[in-house]
Every structure is written in structure tokens, then in C-alpha cells.
Enzyme design. Structure first.
Site, PDB file in Angstrom:
ATOM      1  N   ARG A   1       0.861  -1.191   0.000  1.00 24.78           N
ATOM      2  CA  ARG A   1       0.000   0.000   0.000  1.00 24.78           C
ATOM      3  C   ARG A   1       0.890   1.231   0.000  1.00 24.78           C
ATOM      4  NH1 ARG A   1      -2.949   4.028   1.813  1.00 24.78           N
ATOM      5  NH2 ARG A   1      -5.222   3.952   1.729  1.00 24.78           N
TER       6      ARG A   1
ATOM      7  N   ARG B   1      -0.187  -6.050   4.797  1.00 28.49           N
ATOM      8  CA  ARG B   1       0.354  -5.348   3.632  1.00 28.49           C
ATOM      9  C   ARG B   1       1.624  -4.580   4.023  1.00 28.49           C
ATOM     10  NH1 ARG B   1      -4.921  -1.912   2.107  1.00 28.49           N
ATOM     11  NH2 ARG B   1      -4.431  -1.238   4.245  1.00 28.49           N
TER      12      ARG B   1
ATOM     13  N   GLU C   1     -12.011   5.388  -3.234  1.00 27.44           N
ATOM     14  CA  GLU C   1     -12.338   3.962  -3.263  1.00 27.44           C
ATOM     15  C   GLU C   1     -12.937   3.557  -4.609  1.00 27.44           C
ATOM     16  OE1 GLU C   1     -11.821   1.547  -0.904  1.00 27.44           O
ATOM     17  OE2 GLU C   1     -10.649   3.089   0.117  1.00 27.44           O
TER      18      GLU C   1
END
Length: 227
Positions: free
Chosen positions: A108, A156, A116
Site C-alpha cells: 500500500r 500489507r 475507493e
């Protein structure tokens, strides 16, 4: 009384000497085979007892098999990866990379929060698809350098991503397709991101042209609350 020679002590009523030697050899062979099996598999020869210090194969968490916990720990220790391949882009601020061993993990963009994209269980935001397409055009199928800042609760790698020396995190912000996640930014990246965002806002680039702009973080909270 003189004791008979060693071999003569073993009469027919006792175990013959040759059988005793054979039994000892069999025991040694079984022990050696058992030790070999245990070393290779971690289980005892009967397959009933797992004795290795490593996680038992049947109990390893396979819900996210793309990269092991050990590999994620290595990320934190190594911090930098050079020339790593971006296998595909997931949305406007998340991508997946593949290392030379074939292990894949999600990355990320550190401090960049994009609108989004639409998902089966959730509607998308304006410019969500544009952000996704822009990031894909910048890095998908290309080799990048990543500087890992931390590993988040979703497993992540939170990182600064560079492609041919370009800071992709900052580019997405300056293009008006992501905002600075100021709550998590620190150091030089925070200042650089703030300048890029001010530039995009002034020129009303991308999402900053919207009259009713909603921060991605606020949008996610609203979606979780079901409103």
C-alpha cells in the site's frame, strides 16, 4: 572354576550370539531410519508425533499463502527492495508485487489515500476508477523499488514506491488522484506530500474539481456504518 569362552556361554537354551548381533544391527538400522524420517518430515516414524520446531504443515495458516510470516518479517528487516516486479494493481493506492523467489505480497502506498473503487459489497467514489487506471499505467508489469515503512494489520507492506526514480506516492497526489494521509505521514515524505496536494488543489486537478469532495477515510467510515 574356570568360565567357558564367551561364545560358549550362549547355549541352545539362551539366545545364539549371531542372533544377538543381528538384533542389535536391526535396532540400530531402525533408529537411524527413524531419525532420518524425523529430520525430513518433522514426524516420528509412525507419523503420530510432530517433533520439529517448525510449524506443523497441517496447521500452517493457508488463508494468505502468497507470502509467509517469515518473509513479511524479512521485509521489515531489509526495508528496501530494488527492481521488484509489480504483478498487478488492485486499486488506486494498493498493488501486488512478486519477488525473485516467486513470493507475492501486497503493497500500500505510504501516506497516499486514493478514492475507493467500486466493489461487490460497496459502491465506489468519484475518481476511484481513474486513480486505479492511473496507478496501473504507472507501475503494472514494471519493476519498481520499494522502501518499506511498516507492515499493517492486514499484512500489507506500507511503502514508498519508486519507478525509474519517480516517487509514485507523490505523483498520485500531485495528479489529484490521491490525498495525503497526514495522520500517518512523517519526515520528508510528509512535507513533500503536503506540497503536492496543495499544488493539485490549486489547479483543481482530478478529485479536487469536485464540489462535494469526501475524503476516502470518511467514505470508508460511512460505508462501515451503513449510511
Amino acid at each position: 572354576m574356570v568360565a567357558p569362552p564367551f561364545k560358549r556361554r550362549f547355549s541352545k537354551k539362551n539366545i545364539p550370539f549371531s542372533r544377538l548381533i543381528s538384533a542389535i544391527l536391526v535396532v540400530l538400522l531402525v533408529w537411524a531410519f527413524s531419525a532420518g524420517v524425523e529430520k525430513l518430515t518433522g514426524y516420528d516414524i509412525l507419523g503420530l508425533l510432530y517433533t520439529s520446531d517448525k510449524p506443523e504443515p497441517s496447521r500452517v495458516d493457508k488463508t494468505f499463502p502468497k507470502v509467509s510470516k517469515e518473509r513479511m518479517g524479512a521485509l521489515l528487516r531489509e526495508h528496501n527492495f530494488y527492481g521488484i516486479l509489480v504483478s498487478h494493481v488492485i486499486d488506486g493506492d494498493t498493488l501486488e508485487v512478486s519477488d525473485r523467489d516467486g513470493a507475492r505480497f501486497k503493497v500500500r502506498l505510504y501516506g497516499s489515500d486514493a478514492p475507493e473503487t467500486e466493489k461487490p459489497e460497496q459502491e465506489g467514489q468519484p475518481f476511484g476508477e481513474e486513480a486505479f487506471t492511473a496507478l496501473r499505467n504507472k507501475v503494472e508489469g514494471k519493476r519498481v523499488d520499494i522502501e518499506v515503512v511498516e507492515i499493517d494489520r492486514y499484512g500489507r507492506a506500507i511503502a514508498i514506491v519508486r519507478q525509474d526514480g519517480r516517487n509514485i506516492n507523490i505523483e498520485m497526489v500531485s495528479d489529484g488522484l490521491a490525498e495525503c494521509y497526514m495522520e500517518y505521514l512523517e519526515g520528508p515524505q510528509k512535507k513533500e506530500c503536503a506540497l503536492a496536494e496543495a499544488f493539485a488543489k490549486r489547479l483543481k486537478k482530478g478529485m479536487w474539481a469536485l464540489k462535494n469532495y469526501e475524503r476516502p477515510n470518511d467514505f470508508r467510515k460511512r460505508m462501515r456504518q451503513g449510511s
